[in-house]
Design an enzyme around this catalytic site. Structure first.
Site, PDB file in Angstrom:
ATOM      1  N   ASP A   1       0.939  -1.100   0.166  1.00 24.73           N
ATOM      2  CA  ASP A   1      -0.100  -0.054  -0.171  1.00 24.73           C
ATOM      3  C   ASP A   1       0.986   1.399  -0.004  1.00 24.73           C
ATOM      4  O   ASP A   1       1.972   1.180   0.705  1.00 24.73           O
ATOM      5  CB  ASP A   1      -0.941  -0.125   1.281  1.00 24.73           C
ATOM      6  CG  ASP A   1      -2.026   0.979   1.044  1.00 24.73           C
ATOM      7  OD1 ASP A   1      -2.769   0.933  -0.138  1.00 24.73           O
ATOM      8  OD2 ASP A   1      -2.163   1.920   1.902  1.00 24.73           O
ATOM      9  N   SER A   2       0.642   2.190  -0.752  1.00 27.75           N
ATOM     10  CA  SER A   2       1.383   3.143  -0.922  1.00 27.75           C
ATOM     11  C   SER A   2       0.648   4.609  -1.265  1.00 27.75           C
ATOM     12  O   SER A   2      -0.569   4.361  -1.446  1.00 27.75           O
ATOM     13  CB  SER A   2       2.467   3.034  -2.084  1.00 27.75           C
ATOM     14  OG  SER A   2       1.727   2.714  -3.353  1.00 27.75           O
TER      15      SER A   2
ATOM     16  N   PHE B   1       3.249   6.221 -13.362  1.00 22.52           N
ATOM     17  CA  PHE B   1       1.884   6.103 -13.075  1.00 22.52           C
ATOM     18  C   PHE B   1       1.376   7.147 -11.909  1.00 22.52           C
ATOM     19  O   PHE B   1       2.534   7.683 -11.495  1.00 22.52           O
ATOM     20  CB  PHE B   1       1.224   4.783 -12.905  1.00 22.52           C
ATOM     21  CG  PHE B   1       1.481   4.221 -11.692  1.00 22.52           C
ATOM     22  CD1 PHE B   1       2.838   3.609 -11.496  1.00 22.52           C
ATOM     23  CD2 PHE B   1       0.923   4.259 -10.390  1.00 22.52           C
ATOM     24  CE1 PHE B   1       3.250   3.219 -10.278  1.00 22.52           C
ATOM     25  CE2 PHE B   1       1.013   3.779  -9.217  1.00 22.52           C
ATOM     26  CZ  PHE B   1       2.387   3.081  -9.174  1.00 22.52           C
TER      27      PHE B   1
ATOM     28  N   LYS C   1      13.875   4.772 -11.696  1.00 16.41           N
ATOM     29  CA  LYS C   1      12.720   4.887 -10.794  1.00 16.41           C
ATOM     30  C   LYS C   1      13.011   3.915  -9.559  1.00 16.41           C
ATOM     31  O   LYS C   1      13.043   4.261  -8.451  1.00 16.41           O
ATOM     32  CB  LYS C   1      11.528   4.883 -11.275  1.00 16.41           C
ATOM     33  CG  LYS C   1      10.285   5.093 -10.220  1.00 16.41           C
ATOM     34  CD  LYS C   1       9.055   5.060 -10.835  1.00 16.41           C
ATOM     35  CE  LYS C   1       7.878   5.106  -9.777  1.00 16.41           C
ATOM     36  NZ  LYS C   1       6.465   4.966 -10.127  1.00 16.41           N
TER      37      LYS C   1
HETATM   38  P1  IMP Z   1      -2.865   1.899  -3.535  1.00 17.39           P
HETATM   39  O1  IMP Z   1      -2.949   0.979  -5.013  1.00 17.39           O
HETATM   40  O2  IMP Z   1      -3.965   1.709  -2.584  1.00 17.39           O
HETATM   41  O3  IMP Z   1      -1.445   1.486  -3.074  1.00 17.39           O
HETATM   42  O4  IMP Z   1      -2.885   3.319  -3.979  1.00 17.39           O
HETATM   43  C1  IMP Z   1      -1.703   4.099  -4.240  1.00 17.39           C
HETATM   44  C2  IMP Z   1      -1.986   5.299  -5.069  1.00 17.39           C
HETATM   45  O5  IMP Z   1      -0.761   6.054  -4.745  1.00 17.39           O
HETATM   46  C3  IMP Z   1      -1.762   5.187  -6.464  1.00 17.39           C
HETATM   47  O6  IMP Z   1      -3.329   5.001  -6.921  1.00 17.39           O
HETATM   48  C4  IMP Z   1      -1.221   6.492  -6.862  1.00 17.39           C
HETATM   49  O7  IMP Z   1      -2.068   7.433  -6.998  1.00 17.39           O
HETATM   50  C5  IMP Z   1      -0.123   6.790  -5.707  1.00 17.39           C
HETATM   51  N1  IMP Z   1       1.063   6.281  -5.832  1.00 17.39           N
HETATM   52  C6  IMP Z   1       1.454   5.287  -5.119  1.00 17.39           C
HETATM   53  N2  IMP Z   1       2.936   4.774  -5.501  1.00 17.39           N
HETATM   54  C7  IMP Z   1       2.971   5.668  -6.555  1.00 17.39           C
HETATM   55  C8  IMP Z   1       4.262   5.977  -7.389  1.00 17.39           C
HETATM   56  O8  IMP Z   1       5.196   5.147  -7.457  1.00 17.39           O
HETATM   57  N3  IMP Z   1       4.087   6.770  -8.489  1.00 17.39           N
HETATM   58  C9  IMP Z   1       2.851   7.512  -8.625  1.00 17.39           C
HETATM   59  N4  IMP Z   1       1.946   7.641  -7.789  1.00 17.39           N
HETATM   60  C10 IMP Z   1       1.858   6.564  -6.775  1.00 17.39           C
END
Ligand code: IMP
Length: 214
Positions: free
Chosen positions: A78-79, A168, A191
């Site tokens: 999760d990020s 992305f 990256k």
């Molecule tokens: P997740 O899929 O719930 O972890 O949502 C993470 C969201 O954070 C993504 O949809 C992006 O909007 C943003 N995000 C996380 N990692 C990145 C990255 O490496 N680059 C750009 N946006 C990111």
């Protein structure tokens, strides 16, 4: 393959990547391939409610759901983007920033990523402090009772306008510290070397390499 990679191969050859996000999958696949582990894209996305307040809680919720469904080693992350002058927003709401009850609504056109970026640039307009960090927490579940997590961050700031077409999400507006290009202007290898997810994943790889053998 290097001698120290042998054990990794013995314990796990294939790891299911618990995500429906192809951009993330590709980044993770590239890193795991380097140590001889095959990343498997789930045949179907497992929808979970990301109701945690932290990246760790949400990563665990996803890993557990994918493990329950596929019964094989699972890696889930999760990020998100943490913006200092916005009190940490969008944080765990990064993927749906455009629609949350903070800072107004943006139409998700032509897509959600673009709407998220539009909202972010609107909220930062005129602000001097544009510091931000990407943060990722990865949970690796080997089976339902054993697992490990790691965290990685990438500090930087938000540019004035989107640049680049790689990556992305918020990549076109995120400029890593010490660089002049946005994340979306970097090649995938570049990256991965500096990114939050790359760093968190490297820690998982190091853990697997050093895991006790009995
Ligand atoms: P997740 O899929 O719930 O972890 O949502 C993470 C969201 O954070 C993504 O949809 C992006 O909007 C943003 N995000 C996380 N990692 C990145 C990255 O490496 N680059 C750009 N946006 C990111």
């Amino acid at each position: 393959m290097a001698e120290d990679n042998k054990y990794v191969e013995e314990i796990v050859r294939r790891i299911l990547i618990g995500t429906g996000n192809k951009g993330k999958f590709k980044e993770i696949e590239r890193i795991l391939k380097g140590i001889g582990i095959e990343a498997i894209l789930p045949e179907e996305e497992v929808k979970v409610e990301e109701k945690g307040n932290t990246f760790l809680e949400n990563a665990y919720i996803k890993a557990e759901a994918y493990y329950e469904r596929f019964k094989m080693p699972v890696l889930a992350d999760d990020s998100g983007l943490v913006v200092y002058s916005l009190g940490g927003f969008p944080g765990v709401f990064s993927s749906r920033f455009w629609e949350i009850d903070y800072g107004g609504y943006e139409e998700p056109v032509p897509d959600k990523d673009t709407a998220n970026i539009r909202k972010l640039l609107r909220l930062l307009k005129g602000k001097e402090d544009r510091r931000a960090r990407f943060e990722a927490v990865i949970v690796l579940l080997l089976d339902k009772d054993r697992g490990v997590f790691s965290r990685g961050v990438c500090e930087g700031y938000i540019g004035e306008c989107p640049k680049g077409d790689k990556g992305f999400g918020y990549d076109p507006v995120f400029i890593p510290s010490g660089m002049e290009r946005t994340m979306a202007e970097l090649d995938p290898e570049e990256k991965n070397r500096i990114s939050h997810r790359g760093k968190a994943l490297q820690k998982i790889v190091d853990f697997l390499k050093n895991m006790p053998k009995d």
